[in-house]
Write a protein that holds these residues in place. Structure first.
Motif, PDB file in Angstrom:
ATOM      1  N   ARG A  64       0.838  -1.221   0.000  1.00  0.00           N
ATOM      2  CA  ARG A  64       0.000   0.000   0.000  1.00  0.00           C
ATOM      3  C   ARG A  64       0.866   1.263   0.000  1.00  0.00           C
ATOM      4  O   ARG A  64       0.532   2.256  -0.630  1.00  0.00           O
ATOM      5  CB  ARG A  64      -0.927   0.008   1.218  1.00  0.00           C
ATOM      6  N   LEU A  65       1.991   1.191   0.715  1.00  0.00           N
ATOM      7  CA  LEU A  65       2.864   2.363   0.821  1.00  0.00           C
ATOM      8  C   LEU A  65       3.408   2.777  -0.547  1.00  0.00           C
ATOM      9  O   LEU A  65       3.429   3.954  -0.886  1.00  0.00           O
ATOM     10  CB  LEU A  65       4.026   2.068   1.775  1.00  0.00           C
ATOM     11  N   THR A  66       3.815   1.788  -1.367  1.00  0.00           N
ATOM     12  CA  THR A  66       4.370   2.138  -2.683  1.00  0.00           C
ATOM     13  C   THR A  66       3.277   2.620  -3.628  1.00  0.00           C
ATOM     14  O   THR A  66       3.540   3.368  -4.579  1.00  0.00           O
ATOM     15  CB  THR A  66       5.104   0.941  -3.328  1.00  0.00           C
ATOM     16  N   ALA A  67       2.008   2.218  -3.360  1.00  0.00           N
ATOM     17  CA  ALA A  67       0.925   2.589  -4.277  1.00  0.00           C
ATOM     18  C   ALA A  67       0.374   4.000  -4.012  1.00  0.00           C
ATOM     19  O   ALA A  67      -0.163   4.637  -4.906  1.00  0.00           O
ATOM     20  CB  ALA A  67      -0.200   1.563  -4.193  1.00  0.00           C
ATOM     21  N   LEU A  68       0.537   4.469  -2.759  1.00  0.00           N
ATOM     22  CA  LEU A  68      -0.161   5.739  -2.443  1.00  0.00           C
ATOM     23  C   LEU A  68       0.594   6.970  -2.959  1.00  0.00           C
ATOM     24  O   LEU A  68       1.802   6.917  -3.212  1.00  0.00           O
ATOM     25  CB  LEU A  68      -0.435   5.862  -0.942  1.00  0.00           C
ATOM     26  N   SER A  69      -0.151   8.060  -3.134  1.00  0.00           N
ATOM     27  CA  SER A  69       0.486   9.249  -3.708  1.00  0.00           C
ATOM     28  C   SER A  69       0.149  10.551  -2.971  1.00  0.00           C
ATOM     29  O   SER A  69       0.633  11.611  -3.331  1.00  0.00           O
ATOM     30  CB  SER A  69       0.102   9.381  -5.192  1.00  0.00           C
ATOM     31  N   THR A  70      -0.706  10.483  -1.956  1.00  0.00           N
ATOM     32  CA  THR A  70      -0.987  11.730  -1.225  1.00  0.00           C
ATOM     33  C   THR A  70      -0.776  11.528   0.271  1.00  0.00           C
ATOM     34  O   THR A  70      -0.831  10.397   0.773  1.00  0.00           O
ATOM     35  CB  THR A  70      -2.447  12.204  -1.431  1.00  0.00           C
ATOM     36  N   SER A  71      -0.580  12.637   0.991  1.00  0.00           N
ATOM     37  CA  SER A  71      -0.355  12.529   2.431  1.00  0.00           C
ATOM     38  C   SER A  71      -1.631  12.124   3.158  1.00  0.00           C
ATOM     39  O   SER A  71      -1.568  11.574   4.264  1.00  0.00           O
ATOM     40  CB  SER A  71       0.201  13.844   2.988  1.00  0.00           C
ATOM     41  N   GLU A  72      -2.817  12.369   2.519  1.00  0.00           N
ATOM     42  CA  GLU A  72      -4.073  11.921   3.127  1.00  0.00           C
ATOM     43  C   GLU A  72      -4.124  10.390   3.140  1.00  0.00           C
ATOM     44  O   GLU A  72      -4.497   9.768   4.142  1.00  0.00           O
ATOM     45  CB  GLU A  72      -5.296  12.458   2.364  1.00  0.00           C
ATOM     46  N   GLU A  73      -3.735   9.796   1.986  1.00  0.00           N
ATOM     47  CA  GLU A  73      -3.724   8.328   1.888  1.00  0.00           C
ATOM     48  C   GLU A  73      -2.721   7.742   2.884  1.00  0.00           C
ATOM     49  O   GLU A  73      -2.974   6.716   3.512  1.00  0.00           O
ATOM     50  CB  GLU A  73      -3.337   7.894   0.461  1.00  0.00           C
ATOM     51  N   LEU A  74      -1.600   8.416   3.046  1.00  0.00           N
ATOM     52  CA  LEU A  74      -0.556   7.953   3.967  1.00  0.00           C
ATOM     53  C   LEU A  74      -1.068   7.936   5.405  1.00  0.00           C
ATOM     54  O   LEU A  74      -0.885   6.980   6.148  1.00  0.00           O
ATOM     55  CB  LEU A  74       0.667   8.869   3.851  1.00  0.00           C
ATOM     56  N   GLU A  75      -1.785   9.019   5.771  1.00  0.00           N
ATOM     57  CA  GLU A  75      -2.317   9.141   7.121  1.00  0.00           C
ATOM     58  C   GLU A  75      -3.362   8.038   7.389  1.00  0.00           C
ATOM     59  O   GLU A  75      -3.401   7.442   8.469  1.00  0.00           O
ATOM     60  CB  GLU A  75      -2.926  10.541   7.294  1.00  0.00           C
ATOM     61  N   LYS A  76      -4.156   7.761   6.360  1.00  0.00           N
ATOM     62  CA  LYS A  76      -5.189   6.724   6.478  1.00  0.00           C
ATOM     63  C   LYS A  76      -4.516   5.374   6.762  1.00  0.00           C
ATOM     64  O   LYS A  76      -4.940   4.612   7.648  1.00  0.00           O
ATOM     65  CB  LYS A  76      -5.974   6.678   5.160  1.00  0.00           C
ATOM     66  N   LEU A  77      -3.451   5.107   6.007  1.00  0.00           N
ATOM     67  CA  LEU A  77      -2.709   3.853   6.170  1.00  0.00           C
ATOM     68  C   LEU A  77      -2.107   3.757   7.579  1.00  0.00           C
ATOM     69  O   LEU A  77      -2.176   2.728   8.243  1.00  0.00           O
ATOM     70  CB  LEU A  77      -1.610   3.771   5.110  1.00  0.00           C
ATOM     71  N   ARG A  78      -1.545   4.866   8.037  1.00  0.00           N
ATOM     72  CA  ARG A  78      -0.922   4.881   9.365  1.00  0.00           C
ATOM     73  C   ARG A  78      -1.944   4.529  10.445  1.00  0.00           C
ATOM     74  O   ARG A  78      -1.689   3.693  11.306  1.00  0.00           O
ATOM     75  CB  ARG A  78      -0.327   6.255   9.644  1.00  0.00           C
ATOM     76  N   VAL A  79      -3.126   5.141  10.355  1.00  0.00           N
ATOM     77  CA  VAL A  79      -4.153   4.899  11.364  1.00  0.00           C
ATOM     78  C   VAL A  79      -4.599   3.436  11.325  1.00  0.00           C
ATOM     79  O   VAL A  79      -4.728   2.782  12.364  1.00  0.00           O
ATOM     80  CB  VAL A  79      -5.360   5.848  11.154  1.00  0.00           C
ATOM     81  N   VAL A 118       8.446   8.510   3.815  1.00  0.00           N
ATOM     82  CA  VAL A 118       7.506   8.729   2.690  1.00  0.00           C
ATOM     83  C   VAL A 118       6.812  10.089   2.850  1.00  0.00           C
ATOM     84  O   VAL A 118       6.621  10.826   1.885  1.00  0.00           O
ATOM     85  CB  VAL A 118       6.474   7.578   2.599  1.00  0.00           C
ATOM     86  N   LYS A 119       6.478  10.389   4.104  1.00  0.00           N
ATOM     87  CA  LYS A 119       5.823  11.670   4.381  1.00  0.00           C
ATOM     88  C   LYS A 119       6.715  12.823   3.887  1.00  0.00           C
ATOM     89  O   LYS A 119       6.251  13.761   3.220  1.00  0.00           O
ATOM     90  CB  LYS A 119       5.609  11.808   5.890  1.00  0.00           C
ATOM     91  N   GLU A 120       7.987  12.723   4.184  1.00  0.00           N
ATOM     92  CA  GLU A 120       8.959  13.746   3.794  1.00  0.00           C
ATOM     93  C   GLU A 120       9.016  13.893   2.274  1.00  0.00           C
ATOM     94  O   GLU A 120       8.950  14.999   1.740  1.00  0.00           O
ATOM     95  CB  GLU A 120      10.351  13.346   4.354  1.00  0.00           C
ATOM     96  N   SER A 121       9.092  12.751   1.568  1.00  0.00           N
ATOM     97  CA  SER A 121       9.229  12.856   0.112  1.00  0.00           C
ATOM     98  C   SER A 121       7.930  13.330  -0.536  1.00  0.00           C
ATOM     99  O   SER A 121       7.942  14.025  -1.551  1.00  0.00           O
ATOM    100  CB  SER A 121       9.717  11.542  -0.508  1.00  0.00           C
ATOM    101  N   LEU A 122       6.767  12.959   0.093  1.00  0.00           N
ATOM    102  CA  LEU A 122       5.494  13.481  -0.443  1.00  0.00           C
ATOM    103  C   LEU A 122       5.454  15.001  -0.317  1.00  0.00           C
ATOM    104  O   LEU A 122       5.013  15.706  -1.226  1.00  0.00           O
ATOM    105  CB  LEU A 122       4.311  12.888   0.320  1.00  0.00           C
ATOM    106  N   LYS A 123       5.943  15.492   0.808  1.00  0.00           N
ATOM    107  CA  LYS A 123       5.954  16.931   1.044  1.00  0.00           C
ATOM    108  C   LYS A 123       6.830  17.634   0.014  1.00  0.00           C
ATOM    109  O   LYS A 123       6.450  18.647  -0.565  1.00  0.00           O
ATOM    110  CB  LYS A 123       6.489  17.216   2.462  1.00  0.00           C
ATOM    111  N   GLU A 124       8.015  17.029  -0.212  1.00  0.00           N
ATOM    112  CA  GLU A 124       8.923  17.611  -1.215  1.00  0.00           C
ATOM    113  C   GLU A 124       8.280  17.644  -2.586  1.00  0.00           C
ATOM    114  O   GLU A 124       8.383  18.616  -3.312  1.00  0.00           O
ATOM    115  CB  GLU A 124      10.225  16.796  -1.282  1.00  0.00           C
TER     116      GLU A 124
END
Ligand code: 2NL
Length: 340
Positions: free
Chosen positions: A15-30, A75-81
């Motif tokens: 899932r981590l390699t598939a996601l592209s937004t920080s919203e999706e990342l946060e959802k995965l984390r939770v 991943v969060k860092e690179s999404l931000k960049e």
């Protein structure tokens, strides 16, 4: 347990390699690491394990959690960049493009004429005085020797605010106020807006501009009036203008006159601008009436003066060859742009 943890990690990585937004990342984390996440479920089920197994599994779970948290951070860092990069790319400004020029404003023909007239009188040592446009009946009429039954008093000409207050119909009240506040010698002009309840047509506007002038000192004569106004007209319309004075009547001057000047277009030959007359009516003038001086607290036995008045609108129309006063008040840029 170990397989279960590995399965969570595997699914997490996919899932981590598939996601592209920080919203999706946060959802995965939770879902995986949150309070109700998959790891919490495992920790909860540890009650069924033996005392030896428990710390081992706990350690495994914590290590896995830390590993995943670290991945999330990076991943969060690179999404931000990436977001900043796209933002910068989208907002790029081409500073080599030509700028948008804001249109240059210009002077209104009325103000061009006004400034020219003011400068001529300033050169001759006159001051410029101003006063209220909402004026007492006393200053507008009474002090100017305009009797109660004078036609200019009628409702059809004057905007009345109430019995005692009007919109000034001329700028003479400014002169009266100046006489009251200053001592002779007085040498002033009063340019400004005046109001008359006229119907609008090619030569009438309920708001228009007037310039009046007043000179008071010891020994002022009609010769001073003629010399001053003749010079003014020559500076205004040209050195070759010849002036003539015709007797007239104003309640506030005695004697009174109207001044004509040879037409500056045809120089007296007769043309369209002067309607074949060779002359144009330029202004009204006269020696200040002794009653007006007295009302202003000046002794007519000691002092004398002359006064004059004209419409700025008419003089502007004469100067530029404009045949309809409405053009001066319609703010039509196609018309106004011609005057530069
Ligand atoms: C015209 C004529 C005139 C005056 C205005 C004036 C003012 C005071 C005393 C005496 Cl305080 N006179 N003003 C005098 C003569 C003519 O205006 O045709 N205006 C449009």
């Amino acid at each position: 347990m170990r397989e279960q943890i590995d399965a969570i990690k595997l699914k997490f990585n996919e899932r981590l390699t598939a996601l592209s937004t920080s919203e999706e990342l946060e959802k995965l984390r939770v879902e995986v690491l949150g309070k109700k996440g998959e790891f919490t479920q495992i920790l909860r089920s540890m009650g069924s394990l033996s005392a030896e197994e428990r710390p081992l599994v706990g350690k495994l779970v914590n290590e896995a959690k830390e590993e995943l948290e670290e991945k999330i951070r990076s991943v969060k860092e690179s999404l931000k960049e990436r977001a900043t990069d796209t933002k910068l790319k989208n907002e790029v400004i081409d500073i080599t493009l030509p700028g948008v020029k804001s249109p240059m404003g210009g002077k209104h023909p009325l103000m061009m004429t006004m400034e020219k007239i003011e400068n001529i009188f300033l050169e001759m040592g006159f001051t410029i005085e101003e006063g209220p446009e909402v004026e007492l009946d006393y200053y507008n009429f009474e002090a100017l020797n305009i009797p109660k039954d004078h036609p200019a008093r009628g409702e059809q000409d004057t905007f009345y605010i109430d019995d005692q207050v009007v919109l000034r119909t001329q700028t003479s009240p400014v002169q009266i106020r100046t006489i009251e506040n200053q001592k002779p010698p007085i040498k002033m002009i009063s340019p400004g807006k005046v109001y008359r309840s006229d119907d609008v047509d090619a030569t009438h506007s309920p708001i228009f501009y007037q310039i009046e002038g007043l000179v008071i000192d010891k020994g002022i004569t009609f010769a001073d009036l003629k010399g001053t106004l003749d010079l003014f007209v020559k500076k205004m319309f040209g050195d070759d203008i010849i002036t003539k004075f015709r007797p007239h009547h104003f309640p506030f001057t005695e004697p009174s006159a109207e001044m004509d000047g040879t037409c500056f277009v045809c120089h007296g030959e007769g043309c369209k601008v002067c309607k074949g007359e060779g002359f144009m009516e330029l202004l009204g003038c006269g020696m200040v009436h002794p009653e007006v001086l007295k009302k202003g607290g000046i002794d007519p036995e000691v002092y004398s003066g002359f006064a004059f008045g004209f419409g700025l609108d008419r003089m502007t129309m004469q100067k530029f060859g404009i045949d309809d006063i409405r053009l001066l008040y319609e703010s039509d840029m196609r018309f106004l742009k011609q005057f530069k």
